[in-house]
Design a protein around this motif. Structure first.
Motif, PDB file in Angstrom:
ATOM      1  N   VAL A 271       1.026  -1.269   0.139  1.00 15.72           N
ATOM      2  CA  VAL A 271       0.014   0.176  -0.063  1.00 15.72           C
ATOM      3  C   VAL A 271       0.860   1.242   0.019  1.00 15.72           C
ATOM      4  O   VAL A 271       1.789   1.392   0.808  1.00 15.72           O
ATOM      5  CB  VAL A 271      -0.909   0.086   1.202  1.00 15.72           C
ATOM      6  CG1 VAL A 271      -1.954   1.276   1.081  1.00 15.72           C
ATOM      7  CG2 VAL A 271      -1.768  -1.406   1.158  1.00 15.72           C
ATOM      8  N   ARG A 272       0.882   2.187  -0.918  1.00 18.02           N
ATOM      9  CA  ARG A 272       1.450   3.311  -0.951  1.00 18.02           C
ATOM     10  C   ARG A 272       0.541   4.637  -0.976  1.00 18.02           C
ATOM     11  O   ARG A 272       1.127   5.783  -0.649  1.00 18.02           O
ATOM     12  CB  ARG A 272       2.272   3.364  -2.324  1.00 18.02           C
ATOM     13  CG  ARG A 272       2.777   2.135  -2.506  1.00 18.02           C
ATOM     14  CD  ARG A 272       3.849   2.349  -3.748  1.00 18.02           C
ATOM     15  NE  ARG A 272       4.347   1.079  -4.203  1.00 18.02           N
ATOM     16  CZ  ARG A 272       5.574   0.708  -3.970  1.00 18.02           C
ATOM     17  NH1 ARG A 272       6.500   1.655  -3.384  1.00 18.02           N
ATOM     18  NH2 ARG A 272       6.031  -0.179  -4.249  1.00 18.02           N
ATOM     19  N   ARG A 273      -0.743   4.580  -1.029  1.00 16.63           N
ATOM     20  CA  ARG A 273      -1.770   5.830  -1.022  1.00 16.63           C
ATOM     21  C   ARG A 273      -2.753   5.773   0.128  1.00 16.63           C
ATOM     22  O   ARG A 273      -2.697   4.769   1.128  1.00 16.63           O
ATOM     23  CB  ARG A 273      -2.510   5.810  -2.265  1.00 16.63           C
ATOM     24  CG  ARG A 273      -1.844   5.753  -3.335  1.00 16.63           C
ATOM     25  CD  ARG A 273      -0.731   6.816  -3.628  1.00 16.63           C
ATOM     26  NE  ARG A 273       0.516   6.492  -4.727  1.00 16.63           N
ATOM     27  CZ  ARG A 273       1.449   7.032  -4.761  1.00 16.63           C
ATOM     28  NH1 ARG A 273       1.730   8.265  -4.062  1.00 16.63           N
ATOM     29  NH2 ARG A 273       2.229   6.729  -5.852  1.00 16.63           N
ATOM     30  N   GLY A 274      -3.391   6.813   0.269  1.00 21.41           N
ATOM     31  CA  GLY A 274      -4.379   7.078   1.374  1.00 21.41           C
ATOM     32  C   GLY A 274      -5.476   6.015   1.459  1.00 21.41           C
ATOM     33  O   GLY A 274      -5.621   5.372   0.476  1.00 21.41           O
ATOM     34  N   ILE A 275      -6.284   6.245   2.368  1.00 20.24           N
ATOM     35  CA  ILE A 275      -7.559   5.457   2.641  1.00 20.24           C
ATOM     36  C   ILE A 275      -8.826   6.597   2.506  1.00 20.24           C
ATOM     37  O   ILE A 275      -8.762   7.446   3.006  1.00 20.24           O
ATOM     38  CB  ILE A 275      -7.626   4.733   4.005  1.00 20.24           C
ATOM     39  CG1 ILE A 275      -6.291   3.814   4.096  1.00 20.24           C
ATOM     40  CG2 ILE A 275      -8.834   4.147   3.891  1.00 20.24           C
ATOM     41  CD1 ILE A 275      -6.565   3.166   5.471  1.00 20.24           C
ATOM     42  N   ALA A 276      -9.829   5.859   1.869  1.00 18.19           N
ATOM     43  CA  ALA A 276     -10.991   6.579   1.899  1.00 18.19           C
ATOM     44  C   ALA A 276     -12.266   6.148   2.448  1.00 18.19           C
ATOM     45  O   ALA A 276     -12.162   4.905   2.582  1.00 18.19           O
ATOM     46  CB  ALA A 276     -11.671   6.862   0.483  1.00 18.19           C
TER      47      ALA A 276
END
Length: 498
Positions: A271-276
């Protein structure tokens, strides 16, 4: 000779590197070179005076607290326009915003930004600290997460003076940590919830008795759940009150702030990005797929669906009107925007953007049923923007309409690293852009783009040189119509004069 050196210095500061090229070309003429050589003499006493004056100036600058001086410009302050375009007229964008009850503020896209009416630019120098994330509290103060050579710190910043009113040094991160240091949000109590130190989550108060203050309120240690060598890359509040988190190695978990209960699941994908998050759960994008997860009664994430995609997403999931979620991907060496249904993860459509391939490492800006994506292609390091050069251009809007995707418009603005932010009340999209320059000047602008047509309405110069680049910092809009962004050396604010 002193007056000649002074004149060259002033011309260099005003017009940039082209002055040095002209001076070097003039020295190629024998008579000019002989004339300069006959007068190029500085006595030891004069050299000592110059060195002493420079040392005193450096000492004085070091003694001034952060935020009290403007960011020093690079040479070329007169080489480009300070303002281009004309003021915009508000043209609201229809949307159905929903607010997470566990966030301190409304969606930033619901705030107005500057319209370009004689915009004022103010800067504050923080040395070599980059404040990559800015959040607005319920009292309209700024909370900045800054990173410098000494480590990370949280700052409460006065939005008018841009001076810090409170500072809290965060625990040191492991030296070999490869995770981003800009993981923070403000909860409903105006606490900064931040991933700090070695696999820790901190909740830091930003005010005490109505006055700016920074003091740890709670600390949650995730070392029992996150192995050594892994690190946190994302935090987001769930609608039930739990805090969702993710690690680089693919661990996804929840944290109950009240009880400290932790649940964790292993996706087995990086995982490299944010969470929604929304009322139904959390959306996590990995290097291989987009996942929708829900929390069981004990907080353990449970999979609802998983949709694989091609390439690696350069942006976090963005939730759109109509029950869609969007990410970016790269297929056949071309950047695209992928829309999926939130309920079952089925692919709705995919739209390639930017003819030259393109890539992005920036978040998407949501606009109702569409998104705005920026092209970061060719921006591998700050050296790519030196001496007036620019990486690949491209800002595009992609809409989901009639069951398919359509490119509403494409702009040739160059916006490397910071993405774009939308202002639905004004109908504008703001981007941190760079204009090419034949004189070798690296000038940076805040540019406002019409959200419906893609036309660049106006742009105001915010600085020159390496210190003026954003370095990946996100643009933040204030409730008073100001736009803020962190640069490689401090903070910048743009607001309308009238």
């Amino acid at each position: 000779m002193v007056w000649l050196v002074g004149a060259l210095l002033l011309l260099w500061l005003a017009w940039g590197p082209v002055v040095l090229l002209v001076a070097a070309a003039a020295l190629c003429v024998p008579r000019v070179r002989w004339w300069a050589r006959d007068r190029a003499y500085v006595s030891r006493r004069g050299a000592a005076r110059l060195a002493g004056a420079a040392a005193l100036l450096a000492a004085a600058v070091m003694a001034v607290p952060d935020g009290w001086l403007p960011i020093p410009p690079a040479p070329g302050v007169w080489a480009g326009p300070s303002y281009v375009g004309r003021p915009a007229v508000p043209s609201p964008v229809a949307a159905a915003p929903t607010r997470n009850p566990h966030l301190a503020a409304e969606d930033p896209a619901d705030r107005p930004g500057p319209l370009g009416r004689q915009p004022e630019v103010a800067t504050a120098w923080y040395g070599l600290e980059r404040c990559g994330r800015l959040e607005v509290t319920s009292a309209d103060r700024l909370v900045a997460l800054c990173t410098g050579r000494g480590g990370q710190s949280l700052r409460v910043v006065d939005p008018d003076s841009l001076r810090p009113t409170a500072t809290h040094e965060l625990p040191e991160r492991p030296e070999d940590s490869a995770c981003p240091g800009d993981v923070v949000y403000l909860d409903a109590a105006d606490r900064a919830v931040v991933a700090a130190g070695d696999r820790q989550v901190l909740a830091v108060r930003t005010a005490s008795k109505g006055e700016p203050d920074l003091a740890p309120d709670a600390t949650w240690d995730l070392k029992p759940y996150v192995p050594y060598g892994d690190c946190l890359v994302a935090l987001a509040p769930g609608w039930s009150g739990r805090v969702w988190w993710a690690t680089r190695a693919g661990l996804v978990g929840t944290l109950d702030p009240a009880s400290g209960q932790v649940g964790v699941a292993d996706l087995g994908e990086q995982v490299r990005r944010g969470i929604a998050t929304d009322e139904a759960g959390a959306y996590v994008v990995t290097d291989e797929a987009l996942h929708r997860l829900v929390a069981a009664e004990d907080g353990t994430p449970q999979p609802v669906w998983r949709t694989a995609y091609t390439g690696s997403s350069g942006s976090a999931p963005v939730l759109l009107d109509g029950g869609a979620v969007a990410i970016t991907d790269e297929a056949d060496d071309r950047l695209g925007v992928l829309f999926l249904a939130r309920d079952d993860g089925r692919e709705l459509c995919r739209q390639p953007v930017f003819d030259d391939g393109g890539s992005t490492g920036s978040d998407l800006a949501a606009l109702g049923g569409g998104v705005v994506v920026t092209n970061d292609g060719g921006y591998a390091s700050p050296r790519r923007t030196l001496l007036g050069f620019t990486p690949a251009p491209g800002v595009a809007r992609v809409d989901l309409a009639d069951g398919g995707c359509v490119v509403a418009w494409t702009s040739d603005a160059v916006s490397p690293g910071s993405g774009a932010v939308a202002s639905r009340p004004n109908g504008l999209v703001y981007a941190w852009t760079k204009r090419p320059s034949l004189t070798g000047v690296s000038a940076w602008y805040l540019t406002a783009i019409d959200a419906s047509s893609g036309r660049a309405m106006w742009g105001v110069r915010t600085g020159t040189g390496l210190l003026a680049r954003s370095g990946g910092s996100r643009i933040t809009l204030g409730r008073d119509g100001s736009a803020f962004v962190g640069t490689a050396a401090g903070l910048v604010r743009v607001r309308d004069r009238s």
